[in-house]
Design a protein around this motif. Sequence first.
Motif, PDB file in Angstrom:
ATOM      1  N   LYS A  85       0.828  -1.210   0.000  1.00 28.79           N
ATOM      2  CA  LYS A  85       0.000   0.000   0.000  1.00 28.79           C
ATOM      3  C   LYS A  85       0.858   1.255   0.000  1.00 28.79           C
ATOM      4  O   LYS A  85       1.951   1.285   0.554  1.00 28.79           O
ATOM      5  CB  LYS A  85      -0.892   0.045   1.246  1.00 28.79           C
ATOM      6  N   ARG A  86       0.310   2.297  -0.591  1.00 24.36           N
ATOM      7  CA  ARG A  86       0.974   3.592  -0.574  1.00 24.36           C
ATOM      8  C   ARG A  86       1.267   4.014   0.867  1.00 24.36           C
ATOM      9  O   ARG A  86       2.340   4.544   1.164  1.00 24.36           O
ATOM     10  CB  ARG A  86       0.087   4.628  -1.282  1.00 24.36           C
ATOM     11  N   TYR A  88       1.977   2.230   3.389  1.00 24.69           N
ATOM     12  CA  TYR A  88       3.136   1.490   3.905  1.00 24.69           C
ATOM     13  C   TYR A  88       4.423   2.116   3.374  1.00 24.69           C
ATOM     14  O   TYR A  88       5.400   2.269   4.113  1.00 24.69           O
ATOM     15  CB  TYR A  88       3.105   0.024   3.493  1.00 24.69           C
ATOM     16  N   ARG A  89       4.426   2.455   2.087  1.00 29.55           N
ATOM     17  CA  ARG A  89       5.620   3.076   1.494  1.00 29.55           C
ATOM     18  C   ARG A  89       5.840   4.458   2.083  1.00 29.55           C
ATOM     19  O   ARG A  89       6.983   4.872   2.331  1.00 29.55           O
ATOM     20  CB  ARG A  89       5.485   3.101  -0.029  1.00 29.55           C
ATOM     21  N   ASP A  90       4.741   5.193   2.338  1.00 26.21           N
ATOM     22  CA  ASP A  90       4.872   6.503   2.988  1.00 26.21           C
ATOM     23  C   ASP A  90       5.508   6.357   4.364  1.00 26.21           C
ATOM     24  O   ASP A  90       6.336   7.170   4.767  1.00 26.21           O
ATOM     25  CB  ASP A  90       3.503   7.185   3.121  1.00 26.21           C
ATOM     26  N   ARG A  91       5.118   5.306   5.080  1.00 21.54           N
ATOM     27  CA  ARG A  91       5.685   5.074   6.417  1.00 21.54           C
ATOM     28  C   ARG A  91       7.184   4.770   6.312  1.00 21.54           C
ATOM     29  O   ARG A  91       7.979   5.258   7.115  1.00 21.54           O
ATOM     30  CB  ARG A  91       4.952   3.932   7.109  1.00 21.54           C
ATOM     31  N   LEU A  92       7.575   3.968   5.330  1.00 16.66           N
ATOM     32  CA  LEU A  92       8.994   3.688   5.118  1.00 16.66           C
ATOM     33  C   LEU A  92       9.747   4.965   4.749  1.00 16.66           C
ATOM     34  O   LEU A  92      10.833   5.235   5.264  1.00 16.66           O
ATOM     35  CB  LEU A  92       9.183   2.630   4.031  1.00 16.66           C
ATOM     36  N   ARG A  93       9.147   5.775   3.871  1.00 13.42           N
ATOM     37  CA  ARG A  93       9.792   7.036   3.460  1.00 13.42           C
ATOM     38  C   ARG A  93       9.891   8.020   4.614  1.00 13.42           C
ATOM     39  O   ARG A  93      10.826   8.809   4.674  1.00 13.42           O
ATOM     40  CB  ARG A  93       9.026   7.678   2.302  1.00 13.42           C
ATOM     41  N   SER A  94       8.927   7.980   5.545  1.00 13.98           N
ATOM     42  CA  SER A  94       8.996   8.913   6.682  1.00 13.98           C
ATOM     43  C   SER A  94      10.197   8.586   7.565  1.00 13.98           C
ATOM     44  O   SER A  94      10.809   9.483   8.143  1.00 13.98           O
ATOM     45  CB  SER A  94       7.697   8.913   7.488  1.00 13.98           C
ATOM     46  N   GLN A 131      -3.264 -10.408  -1.271  1.00 14.36           N
ATOM     47  CA  GLN A 131      -2.112  -9.575  -1.619  1.00 14.36           C
ATOM     48  C   GLN A 131      -2.416  -8.739  -2.869  1.00 14.36           C
ATOM     49  O   GLN A 131      -2.171  -7.535  -2.893  1.00 14.36           O
ATOM     50  CB  GLN A 131      -0.882 -10.457  -1.860  1.00 14.36           C
ATOM     51  N   PHE A 132      -2.946  -9.376  -3.896  1.00 14.63           N
ATOM     52  CA  PHE A 132      -3.281  -8.637  -5.121  1.00 14.63           C
ATOM     53  C   PHE A 132      -4.383  -7.614  -4.870  1.00 14.63           C
ATOM     54  O   PHE A 132      -4.364  -6.524  -5.442  1.00 14.63           O
ATOM     55  CB  PHE A 132      -3.665  -9.591  -6.255  1.00 14.63           C
ATOM     56  N   ALA A 133      -5.335  -7.959  -4.009  1.00 12.27           N
ATOM     57  CA  ALA A 133      -6.420  -7.024  -3.701  1.00 12.27           C
ATOM     58  C   ALA A 133      -5.894  -5.797  -2.955  1.00 12.27           C
ATOM     59  O   ALA A 133      -6.409  -4.693  -3.126  1.00 12.27           O
ATOM     60  CB  ALA A 133      -7.499  -7.718  -2.870  1.00 12.27           C
ATOM     61  N   THR A 134      -4.882  -5.984  -2.153  1.00 16.18           N
ATOM     62  CA  THR A 134      -4.299  -4.900  -1.356  1.00 16.18           C
ATOM     63  C   THR A 134      -3.341  -4.040  -2.172  1.00 16.18           C
ATOM     64  O   THR A 134      -3.186  -2.856  -1.903  1.00 16.18           O
ATOM     65  CB  THR A 134      -3.550  -5.499  -0.135  1.00 16.18           C
ATOM     66  N   GLN A 136      -1.299  -1.584  -4.198  1.00 17.92           N
ATOM     67  CA  GLN A 136      -1.419  -0.276  -4.836  1.00 17.92           C
ATOM     68  C   GLN A 136      -0.075  -0.021  -5.515  1.00 17.92           C
ATOM     69  O   GLN A 136       0.914   0.255  -4.839  1.00 17.92           O
ATOM     70  CB  GLN A 136      -1.721   0.807  -3.798  1.00 17.92           C
ATOM     71  N   PRO A 137      -0.006  -0.144  -6.842  1.00 19.72           N
ATOM     72  CA  PRO A 137       1.266   0.034  -7.527  1.00 19.72           C
ATOM     73  C   PRO A 137       1.875   1.415  -7.254  1.00 19.72           C
ATOM     74  O   PRO A 137       1.181   2.343  -6.835  1.00 19.72           O
ATOM     75  CB  PRO A 137       0.912  -0.131  -9.009  1.00 19.72           C
ATOM     76  N   LEU A 138       3.174   1.519  -7.500  1.00 13.26           N
ATOM     77  CA  LEU A 138       3.865   2.794  -7.330  1.00 13.26           C
ATOM     78  C   LEU A 138       3.151   3.887  -8.110  1.00 13.26           C
ATOM     79  O   LEU A 138       2.715   3.671  -9.252  1.00 13.26           O
ATOM     80  CB  LEU A 138       5.308   2.694  -7.833  1.00 13.26           C
ATOM     81  N   GLN A 139       3.041   5.047  -7.507  1.00  8.53           N
ATOM     82  CA  GLN A 139       2.437   6.209  -8.153  1.00  8.53           C
ATOM     83  C   GLN A 139       3.529   7.055  -8.803  1.00  8.53           C
ATOM     84  O   GLN A 139       4.712   6.930  -8.474  1.00  8.53           O
ATOM     85  CB  GLN A 139       1.666   7.032  -7.121  1.00  8.53           C
ATOM     86  N   ALA A 140       3.135   7.950  -9.692  1.00  7.51           N
ATOM     87  CA  ALA A 140       4.096   8.755 -10.437  1.00  7.51           C
ATOM     88  C   ALA A 140       4.986   9.599  -9.527  1.00  7.51           C
ATOM     89  O   ALA A 140       6.134   9.894  -9.881  1.00  7.51           O
ATOM     90  CB  ALA A 140       3.353   9.653 -11.435  1.00  7.51           C
ATOM     91  N   ASP A 141       4.495   9.980  -8.345  1.00  6.47           N
ATOM     92  CA  ASP A 141       5.296  10.823  -7.442  1.00  6.47           C
ATOM     93  C   ASP A 141       6.164  10.008  -6.485  1.00  6.47           C
ATOM     94  O   ASP A 141       6.817  10.573  -5.608  1.00  6.47           O
ATOM     95  CB  ASP A 141       4.391  11.775  -6.651  1.00  6.47           C
TER      96      ASP A 141
END
Length: 169
Positions: A85-86, A88-94, A131-134, A136-141
């Motif tokens: 999920k976005r 989750y990636r935001d949490r890693l980036r934070s 997993q596939f339902a959850t 959210q592919p990488l976004q452009a930003d």
Amino acid sequence: MNTPHVVVVMGVAGTGKTTIGPLLAQRLGVPYAEGDDFHPEANIAKMTAGTPLTDKDRWPWLDAIGAWAHGRAGLGGVVSSSALKRSYRDRLRSAAPGVVFVHLTGERQLIEDRMSHRQGHFMPTALLDSQFATLQPLQADETGVAVDVSGSPEEITDRAVTALSGLDG
């Protein structure tokens, strides 16, 4: 590459994170950390039982991965994490603002076939749908690249290295 990236190899179960991560780290000359090793025992027990993790289950795991990535800032490293999920990636980036993502992607049938041949892994193929339902592919930003998982591990790693080198330019 100028400053080595801290790379999070992401994707649904069965895409090859645990195979490609160490190969990518070796090619980049940086250490590898297995994301599954950051899971608390309770998470592993849930997944082994076929129960999908909740976001509440994932936060401590993501925080531990983020702390590792933060500690590798400027030094480089590769760590695996589904990071579906976005949020989750935001949490890693934070925790580690400079991380980049390598999203391993592929057809569901190929991934399910690979999962069915794995030995000794706690993620059953029954959880692949969730997993596939959850996902959210990488976004452009989001800084990262998508890499197709067809072919050999070496071919996939070559594609990842080439794609990452394009982020530097």
